[in-house]
Write a protein that holds these residues in place. Sequence first.
Motif, PDB file in Angstrom:
ATOM      1  N   ASP A 126      33.308  34.456  52.583  1.00 45.23           N
ATOM      2  CA  ASP A 126      33.581  34.685  54.002  1.00 45.23           C
ATOM      3  C   ASP A 126      34.576  35.818  54.181  1.00 45.23           C
ATOM      4  O   ASP A 126      34.440  36.638  55.085  1.00 45.23           O
ATOM      5  CB  ASP A 126      34.134  33.410  54.651  1.00 45.23           C
ATOM      6  CG  ASP A 126      33.068  32.329  54.796  1.00 45.23           C
ATOM      7  OD1 ASP A 126      31.876  32.644  54.599  1.00 45.23           O
ATOM      8  OD2 ASP A 126      33.436  31.189  55.101  1.00 45.23           O
ATOM      9  N   SER A 127      35.585  35.860  53.286  1.00 48.24           N
ATOM     10  CA  SER A 127      36.580  36.930  53.383  1.00 48.24           C
ATOM     11  C   SER A 127      37.282  37.115  52.056  1.00 48.24           C
ATOM     12  O   SER A 127      37.330  36.195  51.220  1.00 48.24           O
ATOM     13  CB  SER A 127      37.621  36.627  54.472  1.00 48.24           C
ATOM     14  OG  SER A 127      38.401  35.504  54.119  1.00 48.24           O
ATOM     15  N   LEU A 128      37.820  38.320  51.859  1.00 48.30           N
ATOM     16  CA  LEU A 128      38.660  38.622  50.712  1.00 48.30           C
ATOM     17  C   LEU A 128      39.777  39.531  51.180  1.00 48.30           C
ATOM     18  O   LEU A 128      39.524  40.542  51.841  1.00 48.30           O
ATOM     19  CB  LEU A 128      37.875  39.293  49.586  1.00 48.30           C
ATOM     20  CG  LEU A 128      38.668  39.613  48.315  1.00 48.30           C
ATOM     21  CD1 LEU A 128      37.793  39.521  47.080  1.00 48.30           C
ATOM     22  CD2 LEU A 128      39.331  40.992  48.372  1.00 48.30           C
ATOM     23  N   ILE A 129      41.011  39.160  50.864  1.00 45.53           N
ATOM     24  CA  ILE A 129      42.172  40.000  51.158  1.00 45.53           C
ATOM     25  C   ILE A 129      42.780  40.418  49.835  1.00 45.53           C
ATOM     26  O   ILE A 129      43.210  39.564  49.044  1.00 45.53           O
ATOM     27  CB  ILE A 129      43.202  39.259  52.027  1.00 45.53           C
ATOM     28  CG1 ILE A 129      42.574  38.852  53.367  1.00 45.53           C
ATOM     29  CG2 ILE A 129      44.434  40.128  52.258  1.00 45.53           C
ATOM     30  CD1 ILE A 129      43.474  38.004  54.232  1.00 45.53           C
ATOM     31  N   GLY A 130      42.792  41.731  49.568  1.00 48.13           N
ATOM     32  CA  GLY A 130      43.281  42.239  48.298  1.00 48.13           C
ATOM     33  C   GLY A 130      44.462  43.176  48.478  1.00 48.13           C
ATOM     34  O   GLY A 130      44.456  44.024  49.365  1.00 48.13           O
ATOM     35  N   GLN A 131      45.469  43.004  47.636  1.00 42.95           N
ATOM     36  CA  GLN A 131      46.633  43.885  47.619  1.00 42.95           C
ATOM     37  C   GLN A 131      46.513  44.837  46.429  1.00 42.95           C
ATOM     38  O   GLN A 131      46.315  44.403  45.302  1.00 42.95           O
ATOM     39  CB  GLN A 131      47.919  43.061  47.507  1.00 42.95           C
ATOM     40  CG  GLN A 131      48.092  41.994  48.576  1.00 42.95           C
ATOM     41  CD  GLN A 131      48.346  42.573  49.958  1.00 42.95           C
ATOM     42  OE1 GLN A 131      48.805  43.701  50.100  1.00 42.95           O
ATOM     43  NE2 GLN A 131      48.057  41.783  50.990  1.00 42.95           N
ATOM     44  N   THR A 132      46.651  46.132  46.691  1.00 47.03           N
ATOM     45  CA  THR A 132      46.491  47.207  45.704  1.00 47.03           C
ATOM     46  C   THR A 132      45.079  47.183  45.137  1.00 47.03           C
ATOM     47  O   THR A 132      44.779  46.532  44.135  1.00 47.03           O
ATOM     48  CB  THR A 132      47.537  47.121  44.573  1.00 47.03           C
ATOM     49  OG1 THR A 132      48.850  47.016  45.132  1.00 47.03           O
ATOM     50  CG2 THR A 132      47.470  48.349  43.695  1.00 47.03           C
ATOM     51  N   PHE A 133      44.215  47.897  45.816  1.00 46.42           N
ATOM     52  CA  PHE A 133      42.783  47.947  45.506  1.00 46.42           C
ATOM     53  C   PHE A 133      42.451  49.336  44.984  1.00 46.42           C
ATOM     54  O   PHE A 133      42.614  50.332  45.689  1.00 46.42           O
ATOM     55  CB  PHE A 133      41.993  47.638  46.769  1.00 46.42           C
ATOM     56  CG  PHE A 133      40.498  47.828  46.640  1.00 46.42           C
ATOM     57  CD1 PHE A 133      39.697  46.772  46.260  1.00 46.42           C
ATOM     58  CD2 PHE A 133      39.909  49.048  46.920  1.00 46.42           C
ATOM     59  CE1 PHE A 133      38.335  46.938  46.159  1.00 46.42           C
ATOM     60  CE2 PHE A 133      38.539  49.226  46.818  1.00 46.42           C
ATOM     61  CZ  PHE A 133      37.742  48.162  46.430  1.00 46.42           C
ATOM     62  N   ALA A 134      42.029  49.441  43.712  1.00 44.50           N
ATOM     63  CA  ALA A 134      41.710  50.720  43.082  1.00 44.50           C
ATOM     64  C   ALA A 134      40.233  50.775  42.718  1.00 44.50           C
ATOM     65  O   ALA A 134      39.627  49.741  42.405  1.00 44.50           O
ATOM     66  CB  ALA A 134      42.554  50.915  41.834  1.00 44.50           C
ATOM     67  N   GLN A 135      39.658  51.981  42.749  1.00 42.85           N
ATOM     68  CA  GLN A 135      38.240  52.104  42.447  1.00 42.85           C
ATOM     69  C   GLN A 135      37.925  53.431  41.792  1.00 42.85           C
ATOM     70  O   GLN A 135      38.507  54.466  42.097  1.00 42.85           O
ATOM     71  CB  GLN A 135      37.406  51.969  43.715  1.00 42.85           C
ATOM     72  CG  GLN A 135      35.904  51.999  43.458  1.00 42.85           C
ATOM     73  CD  GLN A 135      35.099  51.839  44.731  1.00 42.85           C
ATOM     74  OE1 GLN A 135      35.530  51.172  45.664  1.00 42.85           O
ATOM     75  NE2 GLN A 135      33.937  52.447  44.778  1.00 42.85           N
ATOM     76  N   SER A 136      36.995  53.378  40.849  1.00 40.79           N
ATOM     77  CA  SER A 136      36.423  54.578  40.243  1.00 40.79           C
ATOM     78  C   SER A 136      34.995  54.223  39.843  1.00 40.79           C
ATOM     79  O   SER A 136      34.458  53.221  40.314  1.00 40.79           O
ATOM     80  CB  SER A 136      37.253  55.035  39.033  1.00 40.79           C
ATOM     81  OG  SER A 136      36.809  56.297  38.571  1.00 40.79           O
ATOM     82  N   GLY A 137      34.379  55.023  38.987  1.00 35.43           N
ATOM     83  CA  GLY A 137      33.013  54.751  38.562  1.00 35.43           C
ATOM     84  C   GLY A 137      32.874  54.918  37.061  1.00 35.43           C
ATOM     85  O   GLY A 137      33.675  55.598  36.412  1.00 35.43           O
ATOM     86  N   THR A 138      31.870  54.282  36.491  1.00 37.94           N
ATOM     87  CA  THR A 138      31.608  54.423  35.069  1.00 37.94           C
ATOM     88  C   THR A 138      30.162  54.038  34.794  1.00 37.94           C
ATOM     89  O   THR A 138      29.442  53.573  35.695  1.00 37.94           O
ATOM     90  CB  THR A 138      32.574  53.555  34.233  1.00 37.94           C
ATOM     91  OG1 THR A 138      32.519  53.954  32.858  1.00 37.94           O
ATOM     92  CG2 THR A 138      32.250  52.079  34.355  1.00 37.94           C
ATOM     93  N   VAL A 139      29.721  54.242  33.565  1.00 38.08           N
ATOM     94  CA  VAL A 139      28.394  53.811  33.125  1.00 38.08           C
ATOM     95  C   VAL A 139      28.591  52.835  31.982  1.00 38.08           C
ATOM     96  O   VAL A 139      29.253  53.147  30.990  1.00 38.08           O
ATOM     97  CB  VAL A 139      27.535  55.003  32.658  1.00 38.08           C
ATOM     98  CG1 VAL A 139      26.205  54.510  32.090  1.00 38.08           C
ATOM     99  CG2 VAL A 139      27.293  55.976  33.811  1.00 38.08           C
TER     100      VAL A 139
END
Length: 218
Positions: A57-70
């Motif tokens: 229903d919901s997610l609250i995240g503190q310090t959210f980082a993102q990148s990509g990979t294979v």
Amino acid sequence: MKDAIGAQVLGGTKWKRFALVMVPTVGIAGAMTVMMANGVLASSFAVSGQQFKVSADSLIGQTFAQSGTVMVTADGKPHAVAVAGIKTADIKNMCQSVDVPILGLGSLTIVLRAGADTPVHATDLVLDADQVNADALFEGVNIGASAADIQAHANIAGWQKTDKTGTKPEDFAAGDFGQIVDKATLTNVTQTAYSTTAGTMSLKGLSISANLNGKQCF
């Protein structure tokens, strides 16, 4: 205004455009991560290649980082994934399901549910997903930061890319693209993923069931 790694954020953000650029790869962990002692434990195991579904229903995240990979799974197939790391996350009404083919029986579906009353709480949550849908609000946004710099400052255990073989974790390089927000609030979340790990996870009201009718979280 400064972001989660201390860099100055200039100008405003067009949220509709931003939602297309920064896919909210905010997965929710499940049965595979319940007993994990720390976020780097996953480096000891090959990824099966079996996708699983997660909803919340919901997610609250503190310090959210993102990148990509294979990543290359145990069956030898490469998969492009968005790898996301969340320092702490609170997840309301979580559901995870996986559909496993069984010779002669069709398929066995395993469903895990938790957090209906008290949200699931996770630390150092790391997700490798190829599709996420949600309504999202991001606060303190930095797009285009060095993933290596984010990794050093955010200190999310287990948030790494894969090496050239696609099978082993390694640190991000200085030139790798990254993006980070101070706080991410997502609602109506659905996700398909290949791997999820967490440092710790508290699941109140945990329920695990199995069926042969193929009924999954979504």
